[in-house]
Design a protein around this motif. Structure first.
Motif, short mmCIF file in Angstrom:
data_model
loop_
_atom_site.label_atom_id
_atom_site.label_comp_id
_atom_site.label_asym_id
_atom_site.label_seq_id
_atom_site.Cartn_x
_atom_site.Cartn_y
_atom_site.Cartn_z
N PHE A 150 1.39 -1.73 14.86
CA PHE A 150 2.18 -1.58 13.64
C PHE A 150 1.38 -2.03 12.43
N ASP A 151 0.64 -3.11 12.60
CA ASP A 151 -0.18 -3.62 11.49
C ASP A 151 -1.33 -2.67 11.18
N ARG A 152 -2.01 -2.18 12.21
CA ARG A 152 -3.17 -1.31 12.00
C ARG A 152 -2.79 0.02 11.37
N LEU A 153 -1.63 0.55 11.74
CA LEU A 153 -1.25 1.89 11.29
C LEU A 153 -0.19 1.87 10.18
N GLY A 154 0.12 0.67 9.68
CA GLY A 154 1.08 0.58 8.58
C GLY A 154 2.47 1.02 8.98
N MET A 155 2.93 0.61 10.18
CA MET A 155 4.22 1.06 10.70
C MET A 155 5.29 -0.05 10.70
N GLU A 156 5.01 -1.18 10.04
CA GLU A 156 5.93 -2.32 10.10
C GLU A 156 7.35 -1.96 9.67
N LEU A 176 -6.11 13.32 24.60
CA LEU A 176 -5.40 13.66 23.37
C LEU A 176 -5.41 15.17 23.18
N ASP A 177 -4.24 15.78 23.26
CA ASP A 177 -4.12 17.24 23.12
C ASP A 177 -3.61 17.54 21.71
N GLU A 178 -4.47 18.10 20.86
CA GLU A 178 -4.16 18.39 19.45
C GLU A 178 -3.58 17.16 18.74
N PRO A 179 -4.33 16.04 18.71
CA PRO A 179 -3.77 14.79 18.17
C PRO A 179 -3.53 14.79 16.67
N PHE A 180 -4.17 15.69 15.92
CA PHE A 180 -4.02 15.68 14.47
C PHE A 180 -2.96 16.66 13.96
N SER A 181 -2.27 17.31 14.89
CA SER A 181 -1.25 18.28 14.50
C SER A 181 -0.16 17.60 13.70
N GLY A 182 0.12 18.10 12.50
CA GLY A 182 1.18 17.56 11.66
C GLY A 182 0.77 16.41 10.77
N LEU A 183 -0.48 15.96 10.88
CA LEU A 183 -0.94 14.84 10.07
C LEU A 183 -1.59 15.33 8.78
N ASP A 184 -1.32 14.61 7.68
CA ASP A 184 -2.00 14.91 6.42
C ASP A 184 -3.42 14.35 6.50
N PRO A 185 -4.30 14.69 5.54
CA PRO A 185 -5.70 14.23 5.61
C PRO A 185 -5.86 12.72 5.70
N VAL A 186 -5.01 11.96 5.00
CA VAL A 186 -5.13 10.49 5.02
C VAL A 186 -4.83 9.96 6.41
N ASN A 187 -3.72 10.39 7.01
CA ASN A 187 -3.36 9.91 8.34
C ASN A 187 -4.26 10.48 9.43
N THR A 188 -4.80 11.67 9.20
CA THR A 188 -5.81 12.21 10.13
C THR A 188 -7.01 11.29 10.19
N LYS A 189 -7.47 10.82 9.04
CA LYS A 189 -8.62 9.90 9.00
C LYS A 189 -8.28 8.58 9.70
N GLN A 245 -12.86 20.08 13.82
CA GLN A 245 -12.48 18.72 14.20
C GLN A 245 -13.39 18.19 15.31
N VAL A 246 -13.75 19.06 16.22
CA VAL A 246 -14.63 18.67 17.32
C VAL A 246 -15.99 18.23 16.79
N GLU A 247 -16.52 18.95 15.81
CA GLU A 247 -17.82 18.59 15.24
C GLU A 247 -17.79 17.21 14.60
N GLU A 248 -16.64 16.83 14.05
CA GLU A 248 -16.51 15.55 13.39
C GLU A 248 -16.33 14.41 14.39
N VAL A 249 -15.77 14.69 15.55
CA VAL A 249 -15.32 13.62 16.44
C VAL A 249 -16.13 13.52 17.73
N CYS A 250 -16.47 14.66 18.35
CA CYS A 250 -16.93 14.66 19.74
C CYS A 250 -18.46 14.57 19.88
N GLU A 251 -18.86 13.96 21.00
CA GLU A 251 -20.28 13.87 21.35
C GLU A 251 -20.68 14.95 22.35
N ASP A 252 -19.81 15.23 23.31
CA ASP A 252 -20.04 16.25 24.33
C ASP A 252 -18.86 17.23 24.31
N ILE A 253 -19.12 18.45 24.73
CA ILE A 253 -18.03 19.44 24.75
C ILE A 253 -18.11 20.34 25.96
#
Length: 302
Positions: free
Chosen positions: A115-121, A154-167, A192-200
């Motif tokens: 909650f603290d890390r993600l601002g969910m308090e 994580l299957d499509e973990p950024f679906s529905g997230l704005d750019p701030v919450n995606t980051k 998204q894969v290019e930004e995040v992944c090491e292997d594919i």
């Protein structure tokens, strides 16, 4: 951490996963990518024991997958979200954590941490049905990692997230990988894969059409094209200019070793060089090229 050996899944006459094999190294962020219908979700359901393979085997470490032994080591965030809409946020997390066998002391500490890390308090007493799609996504992420899994899917973990919450979620994925968690990131979004992944592993029509380290694949598929930006319009060189707009040009070389000669030739024209870089293909460009070549081969053999 994970080994997939010749997995096959059929739905009636449809072959959804066609003898797929690969390995995921411990502590790496592994991209499972391909368009919708490529077989990714079917593959993930077999890895997590939701469905059984028609053929093949899944190994966690050196052990054949056993749901009683290994499910507690896996965190799975499916593309189809599974939240109970009438429950409140905190009680929802407590319920799911207890299903994983956590005691209340650990549950309270971990909920407070996330909650603290993600601002969910301020969400504690909100009902799930009152959350936005992005807020629901963050809640689902916390529910997935609360029991500290060794393998996170994580299957499509950024679906529905704005750019701030995606980051924010992206940074948490990097942090978990730094802590030694093995992460499978499944998506059809190549950028998204290019930004995040090491292997594919790149899938199409239930098969693997490419696999390896992201940077190695891009190096292997490059075409020795270079972007040059000069102070004035570029003239007076012998190399092939394949595109030019004002003072920017894309130049094609036969070999990578010729890049130094190209730079020397430009300098000798007396036109100051402002920018010089090799152009590497994006994963999206590589995928499209591979799929088109596959389609051509199928047509030629039909």
């Amino acid at each position: 951490m994970l080994k997939i050996n010749q997995l096959v899944k059929r739905y009636h006459q449809q072959l959804a996963v066609d003898h797929v094999s690969f390995q995921v190294k411990p502590g790496r962020i592994f991209g499972l990518l391909g368009p919708n219908g490529a077989g990714k979700s079917s593959l993930l359901r077999m890895i997590t024991g939701i469905t059984l393979p028609d053929e093949g085997e899944v190994f966690i470490g050196e052990e054949s997958f056993n749901s009683k032994v290994h499910l507690g080591q896996i965190g799975y965030m499916p593309e189809e979200r599974g939240l109970y809409k009438k429950m409140k946020v905190r009680e929802h997390l407590v319920y799911l954590a207890q299903l994983k066998g956590l005691n209340m002391n650990d549950v309270n500490q971990r909920i407070a941490y996330w909650f603290d890390r993600l601002g969910m308090e301020s969400w504690t007493n909100k009902k799930v049905e009152d959350l936005s799609k992005g807020m629901s996504q963050k809640l689902q992420f916390v529910a997935t990692v609360l029991h500290q899994p060794k393998l996170l899917i994580l299957d499509e973990p950024f679906s529905g997230l704005d750019p701030v919450n995606t980051k924010i979620i992206k940074d948490e994925i990097f942090e978990l990988a730094q802590q030694g968690v093995t992460i499978i990131f499944s998506t059809h979004r190549m950028e998204q894969v290019e930004e995040v992944c090491e292997d594919i592993v790149l899938m199409h029509d239930g098969r693997i059409i490419m696999e390896g380290e992201v940077e190695a694949i891009k190096q292997e598929q490059k075409k020795n094209h270079y972007l040059v930006r000069t102070k004035n319009e570029l003239t007076g060189i012998n190399q092939q200019i394949i595109k030019q707009e004002g003072n920017e040009a894309i130049i094609s070389l036969d070999k990578e070793e010729e890049s130094q000669q190209l730079l020397n030739d430009i300098i000798l024209t007396g036109n100051p060089v402002l920018h010089f870089e090799e152009i590497l293909p994006s994963l999206n460009e590589i995928f499209i090229s591979l799929v088109e070549n596959t389609a051509v081969r199928k047509f030629q053999t039909a």
